[in-house]
Design an enzyme around this catalytic site. Structure first.
Site, mmCIF file in Angstrom:
data_model
loop_
_atom_site.group_PDB
_atom_site.id
_atom_site.type_symbol
_atom_site.label_atom_id
_atom_site.label_comp_id
_atom_site.label_asym_id
_atom_site.label_seq_id
_atom_site.Cartn_x
_atom_site.Cartn_y
_atom_site.Cartn_z
ATOM 1 N N ARG A 1 -3.768 0.817 -6.759
ATOM 2 C CA ARG A 1 -4.864 1.342 -7.575
ATOM 3 C C ARG A 1 -5.584 0.215 -8.329
ATOM 4 O O ARG A 1 -6.818 0.160 -8.360
ATOM 5 C CB ARG A 1 -4.312 2.382 -8.560
ATOM 6 C CG ARG A 1 -3.683 3.585 -7.862
ATOM 7 C CD ARG A 1 -2.841 4.411 -8.809
ATOM 8 N NE ARG A 1 -3.649 4.984 -9.884
ATOM 9 C CZ ARG A 1 -3.111 5.620 -10.921
ATOM 10 N NH1 ARG A 1 -1.785 5.757 -11.020
ATOM 11 N NH2 ARG A 1 -3.892 6.125 -11.863
ATOM 12 N N LEU B 1 6.940 6.384 -6.770
ATOM 13 C CA LEU B 1 5.543 6.717 -6.534
ATOM 14 C C LEU B 1 4.998 7.288 -7.832
ATOM 15 O O LEU B 1 5.712 7.982 -8.559
ATOM 16 C CB LEU B 1 5.398 7.755 -5.410
ATOM 17 C CG LEU B 1 5.819 7.332 -3.996
ATOM 18 C CD1 LEU B 1 5.656 8.509 -3.026
ATOM 19 C CD2 LEU B 1 5.013 6.141 -3.512
ATOM 20 N N ASP B 2 3.725 7.011 -8.124
ATOM 21 C CA ASP B 2 3.114 7.586 -9.318
ATOM 22 C C ASP B 2 3.132 9.111 -9.237
ATOM 23 O O ASP B 2 3.206 9.689 -8.145
ATOM 24 C CB ASP B 2 1.670 7.108 -9.461
ATOM 25 C CG ASP B 2 1.565 5.609 -9.688
ATOM 26 O OD1 ASP B 2 2.547 5.021 -10.175
ATOM 27 O OD2 ASP B 2 0.507 5.035 -9.374
ATOM 28 N N LYS B 3 3.020 9.739 -10.379
ATOM 29 C CA LYS B 3 3.068 11.202 -10.472
ATOM 30 C C LYS B 3 2.172 11.879 -9.441
ATOM 31 O O LYS B 3 2.589 12.814 -8.761
ATOM 32 C CB LYS B 3 2.668 11.644 -11.881
ATOM 33 C CG LYS B 3 2.561 13.145 -12.061
ATOM 34 C CD LYS B 3 2.069 13.504 -13.454
ATOM 35 C CE LYS B 3 1.853 14.999 -13.600
ATOM 36 N NZ LYS B 3 1.337 15.370 -14.938
ATOM 37 N N THR C 1 0.672 10.463 -6.749
ATOM 38 C CA THR C 1 0.678 9.875 -5.412
ATOM 39 C C THR C 1 1.664 10.659 -4.557
ATOM 40 O O THR C 1 2.771 10.960 -5.003
ATOM 41 C CB THR C 1 1.081 8.389 -5.453
ATOM 42 O OG1 THR C 1 0.119 7.666 -6.221
ATOM 43 C CG2 THR C 1 1.153 7.796 -4.058
#
Length: 315
Positions: free
Chosen positions: A236, A137-139, A141
């Site tokens: 995104r 997961l992105d930082k 998210t």
């Protein structure tokens, strides 16, 4: 210090007319096309002892030489960082990741990552590839993630990801009025000029995102989304591509847009929401050992719940 890697090869005759970057990707399959292209741009690739460009074509029979500098190895250390664990057994750890937590150590984030926290929780994870991480997961998210705790689990989860048996559902708040659900099917790759960003590009990898409307607001929409593929920044980029960027997205969201007649509370919430409004809400898989279906859900974090409430109260 490890010496640089030296690679050499002769271009096959049947590659005549091919672009150099494509040729290298075929001749040296252990390296990605993008990394080989970067080596060309850095002057680390010679063809018949000459520096060349990625778009140069080959005729067949040329001698290729490549010099690759070794990557500096970053030691992953256990660190006492709190984890919100939803489930764990001998094979799996399922966590609810908070915003602001990077998954892997790397350039700019050498420590204080999820991997460091996992290694503190279970030192045996150091024996597994990427400390058991099979998806990211992105930082900024939030939400549910699964980590393999054994080699059999790691192998099983990778196969489930590849065969799309591991299902991931997200919730997001986007700017704009989404009329109905649908799917975005658009290939994703590195942005041609912004190396840290992704973009829809014909040369990218296939990517499919399904979405449905959960609730409509005055100028925003609450969506539920499912991934068929798991490309970097997929949701995104895909939502921005169709004109509905995620609220707060600092990279793909564009300028702040505040609806007309917004009350002071909503204006304050929107101005202070500094991360993409994206949450991994549900994960489904088959247990690597028993084969039984399992699922977990992570409740919406406080900031996202307040955003939804502010949009609701503003009509």
């Amino acid at each position: 210090m490890t010496d640089q890697v030296y690679l050499t090869a002769i271009v096959p005759e049947n590659f005549a007319g091919w672009r150099l970057d494509r040729t290298l990707a075929e001749v040296f399959p252990d390296y990605s096309r993008s990394s080989l292209k970067n080596l060309i741009l850095d002057g680390k690739v010679h063809v018949n002892q000459q520096v060349v460009r990625p778009r140069s074509t080959v005729s067949g029979g040329e001698k290729i030489e490549i010099w690759i500098e070794p990557e500096e190895k970053i030691e992953w250390l256990p660190q006492d960082i709190s984890l919100n664990i939803l489930y764990e057994d001998e094979d799996l750890i399922v966590i609810n990741k908070p915003a602001g937590l990077v998954v892997h150590p790397g350039a700019g984030n050498p420590d204080r990552t999820l991997v460091n926290a996992l290694l503190f929780h279970d030192r045996n994870l150091s024996t597994l590839p990427r400390a058991g991480i099979v998806h990211r997961l992105d930082k900024d998210t939030t939400g549910v993630m699964v980590v393999a705790r054994s080699l059999r689990a790691h192998t099983s989860l990778i196969k489930q990801l590849q065969s799309r048996q591991l299902k991931r559902e997200y919730q997001a708040i986007v700017v704009g009025n989404v009329i109905a659900g649908g799917a975005v099917e658009a290939p994703l790759g590195r942005h041609p000029t912004q190396r840290t960003c992704m973009a829809v590009t014909d040369k990218g990898k296939p990517a499919v995102t399904h979405y449905r409307v959960e609730r409509k607001f005055k100028a925003h929409t609450h969506l539920r989304l499912q991934l068929e593929t798991g490309r970097t920044h997929q949701i995104r980029v895909h939502m921005a591509h169709i004109g509905f960027p995620l609220v707060g997205d600092p990279v793909y969201g564009g300028r702040l847009r505040i609806p007309k007649d917004s009350d002071e509370n909503l204006i304050r919430i929107l101005r202070n929401f500094k991360r993409q409004a994206l949450h991994s809400t549900r994960l489904e898989l088959k247990h690597p050992e028993t084969g039984l279906p399992m699922s977990w859900e992570a409740p919406l974090p406080t900031d996202l719940s307040k955003l939804i409430a502010g949009l609701r109260d503003n009509g």
